[in-house]
Design an enzyme around this catalytic site. Structure first.
Site, PDB file in Angstrom:
ATOM      1  N   SER A   1     -18.560   4.404  50.597  1.00 44.57           N
ATOM      2  CA  SER A   1     -19.654   5.490  50.222  1.00 44.57           C
ATOM      3  C   SER A   1     -19.145   6.163  48.760  1.00 44.57           C
ATOM      4  O   SER A   1     -19.839   6.836  48.390  1.00 44.57           O
ATOM      5  CB  SER A   1     -19.265   6.562  51.248  1.00 44.57           C
ATOM      6  OG  SER A   1     -19.675   5.864  52.390  1.00 44.57           O
TER       7      SER A   1
ATOM      8  N   GLU B   1      20.429  -3.758  -6.713  1.00 44.91           N
ATOM      9  CA  GLU B   1      20.260  -5.178  -6.167  1.00 44.91           C
ATOM     10  C   GLU B   1      19.971  -6.071  -7.632  1.00 44.91           C
ATOM     11  O   GLU B   1      20.391  -7.342  -7.455  1.00 44.91           O
ATOM     12  CB  GLU B   1      18.872  -5.417  -5.285  1.00 44.91           C
ATOM     13  CG  GLU B   1      19.213  -4.932  -3.985  1.00 44.91           C
ATOM     14  CD  GLU B   1      20.402  -5.644  -3.345  1.00 44.91           C
ATOM     15  OE1 GLU B   1      20.759  -6.707  -3.516  1.00 44.91           O
ATOM     16  OE2 GLU B   1      21.272  -4.837  -2.655  1.00 44.91           O
TER      17      GLU B   1
END
Length: 530
Positions: free
Chosen positions: A474, A197
Site C-alpha cells: 500500500s 633540495e
C-alpha cells in the site's frame, strides 16, 4: 773520371719501414676512433630523440591520473533565514576553517557577540569562480540579520560557503594527488624547496656535475650514502619515468632526460611538475603525491593557506617520507623541520624573531580525516553509478573532474542517526535482526539529499536503498491516488471502483493475485474507501 759508388744502409731502410708502418697504424687507429665516435654520437642522438619524444608525450595533456572530486551541496545562507550560529560554525569546522581571534587570512573565522566573521575561500563554483570574500554575519534573535561583504564594502542578501569535499573517487591507480600551480601556492614553498633540495636549480642545465662530485666525496668520506647529488630535474625524471634500480645505465639515462627537460621546458614548468609529482606519504593503500594533496593530508587545508613552519615540514619530509613520517616520528620530523627553518633564516628568507617563534611551535598536524575514504557509501554508490553513465570513458573520470552533488551533509547525518536509532528501538522485542534503508528528497526540486543503505550506514556493501527488491504494498497508493485525482473529471473521492479478484503475470511467467488485508472482495467501493 771515376764514379763514386754508395751502398744503401740496411738499418736506415728498417727505420723508414717501421716509421711507415707506425704512421699507418696511427692513421688507422684515428680513423677507427672517429668512426666509432661518429657512430656513437649518431646512436646517442637517436636515443636522445627517442627520449625527447617520450618526455614530450608525458608532459603534454594530462601528466597524471587525478581522481574525481565529489562535493556535497554548498551551505547557502540568506538574510532572515532561521539558522543558528553554531550550525554555520559546524559547517566551517567541517570545511577545515581555523578559529582565530581576528580573521584576516583565507580559511579563518572568528565569533563573538552574535557576530561571525569569515574569510570565505575563493572557489570555482559550477556557476563560475568566486574570489576570497570577507563576510561579516550578524544575528537578530534566531535569524540572520545582515550579511556584509567587507571585501566589496556592501551588504548582500545571501552568501554561500564552498562545498565540502566528501571523497575522491580513484580508479585502479594507487596514486592520489591534487594539482597545484605556482600562482596558487605561497611564494615561500618553491623558495624552501630549491634551497633544501637544489640550491643551483635556476643556474644549471638539468644536471650539476659539481654537486655530484661533492656528494661523491662526502659519501666516500662517510663510508655510506649521506648526500645526494641529483638536481630537482633529475628527481623529477626518476619519479616520472624511471624505476628505483641503481645502475650506471639508469643514472646516465636520468642525466640525459634531465638535460632534455631543462632544454625543452622552463624552470617554472619543471618546478610546478615537481610540486605535483613528489611522493610525500602514504594514506592507507594510496600514495600521497604532490604538495596539493599533502597539505590536506597533514594539515587539512589547501596549499595556498600553508604557513612557513608547515611548508618547512613538508619540504623536510621529501628526504624520506617513511623515515620522517610526522605521525609516527614527530621528534625526528621536527628536528628536520627546524633544520629547514634554520636554512631559511641563514638565507634571510625569515627574520630571527620569526625563526625563534617557528622552532618553538609544534608540528600542528591534522587528523587527516578530511581525506578518509568510504564516507557515506550508500550516497557515493549512486554517484559512482551516475558517473559511469555520464563519463563512460575512464580517462575522463581520472582527469580531476569536479562533481557537485545534491548531498546535504546535515540531512545525511540525521538520516543515518534516525534509521540506526529507530531500528535499535524496534529490535528489543524481536529475535530476527531488523534492517532498513532511507532516501531523503527535496519535495520542491526532487533532488536527493541523503541515502542510507542499511543499519550499519558506514558499511560499504549491499545497498538496500538502491538494490533491495521487495513488494511495496500500500506504500504505492499515495502516488497512484495523487496521479488519479489530478484530473477530477475522471476520478474524485466519490468515484466507484471495482473491488474484484485479479491475476497478473510477471515477465518470467509467474502469476500474482493481490489480496485485500481481510482477504475479502466487495465488488464495488468508493475511491475514498479503496
Amino acid at each position: 773520371m771515376a764514379k763514386r759508388q754508395t751502398k744503401d744502409n740496411p738499418s736506415s731502410k728498417s727505420k723508414a719501414s717501421s716509421n711507415g708502418k707506425g704512421s699507418a697504424k696511427r692513421s688507422w687507429f684515428f680513423k677507427l676512433f672517429w668512426r666509432v665516435t661518429l657512430i656513437g654520437l649518431v646512436v646517442l642522438g637517436a636515443y636522445a630523440f627517442y627520449l625527447d619524444a617520450q618526455i614530450k608525450h608525458a608532459f603534454s595533456g594530462n601528466k597524471w591520473e587525478v581522481p574525481a572530486q565529489i562535493f556535497a551541496r554548498p551551505l547557502e545562507i540568506s538574510k532572515g533565514e532561521e539558522i543558528t550560529p553554531q550550525e554555520v560554525i559546524d559547517e566551517l569546522n567541517l570545511l577545515g576553517y581555523r578559529k582565530v581571534t581576528f580573521a584576516d587570512s583565507s580559511g579563518e573565522y572568528s565569533y563573538q557577540n552574535k557576530v561571525l566573521t569569515v574569510q570565505r575561500r575563493a572557489f570555482q563554483f559550477p556557476e563560475g569562480a568566486e574570489p576570497l570574500r570577507h563576510l561579516v554575519i550578524t544575528w537578530e534573535g534566531a535569524r540572520i540579520g545582515e550579511i556584509y561583504d567587507k571585501s566589496q564594502g556592501r551588504p548582500y542578501g545571501s552568501a554561500k560557503l564552498e562545498p565540502w569535499l566528501v571523497t575522491r573517487m580513484t580508479s585502479g591507480s594507487q596514486e592520489d594527488r591534487m594539482l597545484v600551480t605556482l600562482d596558487t601556492i605561497p611564494e615561500m614553498l618553491p623558495k624552501a624547496l630549491t634551497l633544501v633540495e637544489d640550491r643551483n636549480f635556476y643556474n644549471h642545465h638539468g644536471v650539476a656535475p659539481l654537486s655530484i662530485l661533492r656528494a661523491l666525496m662526502a659519501n666516500i668520506a662517510a663510508g655510506r650514502t649521506v648526500q645526494g647529488g641529483s638536481t630537482l630535474t633529475q628527481q623529477l625524471v626518476k619519479n616520472m619515468f624511471l624505476t628505483r634500480e641503481r645502475s650506471i645505465v639508469r643514472k646516465a639515462k636520468e642525466a640525459i632526460m634531465a638535460v632534455i627537460i631543462d632544454a625543452r621546458y622552463s624552470k617554472s614548468e619543471i618546478i610546478e611538475a615537481y610540486l605535483n609529482e613528489v611522493f610525500l606519504g602514504q594514506n592507507g593503500d594510496m600514495a600521497v603525491h604532490g604538495f596539493g594533496l599533502a597539505s590536506y593530508f597533514y594539515f587539512d587545508r589547501p596549499a595556498n593557506e600553508l604557513s612557513t613552519p608547515e611548508i618547512a615540514t613538508l619540504v623536510a619530509i621529501i628526504k624520506g617520507p617513511s623515515y620522517y613520517n610526522p605521525r609516527k616520528y614527530a621528534e625526528r620530523t621536527k628536528e628536520r623541520r627546524d633544520l629547514v627553518l634554520r636554512m631559511l633564516f641563514d638565507e634571510n628568507e625569515i627574520s630571527r624573531q620569526d625563526y625563534e617563534r617557528f622552532v618553538n611551535m609544534p608540528l600542528g598536524l591534522a587528523s587527516g580525516a578530511s581525506l578518509a575514504s568510504g564516507k557515506h557509501p550508500a550516497f557515493m554508490e549512486q554517484v559512482r553509478r551516475e558517473l559511469n553513465e555520464i563519463l563512460a570513458e575512464p580517462s575522463l573520470r581520472d582527469s580531476g573532474v569536479k562533481v557537485f552533488t545534491t548531498l546535504d551533509i546535515v540531512a545525511q547525518r540525521r538520516a543515518e542517526s534516525a534509521l540506526s536509532g529507530t531500528l535499535d528501538g524496534l529490535q528489543k522485542d524481536r529475535k530476527v535482526p531488523l534492517q532498513g534503508a532511507m532516501v531523503v528528497t527535496d519535495s520542491a526540486s526532487g533532488e536527493v539529499r541523503a541515502i542510507v543503505g542499511g543499519k550499519d550506514f558506514a558499511f560499504k556493501g549491499f545497498n538496500r536503498a538502491l538494490d533491495a527488491k521487495r513488494p511495496i504494498g500500500s506504500l504505492i497508493k499515495p502516488a497512484v491516488y495523487l496521479t488519479a485525482l489530478e484530473d477530477p473529471t475522471q476520478f474524485n473521492l466519490a468515484t466507484p471502483l471495482k473491488d474484484e479478484p485479479i491475476t497478473l503475470e510477471s515477465r518470467n511467467g509467474k502469476t500474482w493475485s493481490p489480496q485485500n488485508y481481510d482477504k475479502e472482495f466487495r465488488g464495488r467501493c468508493l475511491t475514498s474507501r479503496a
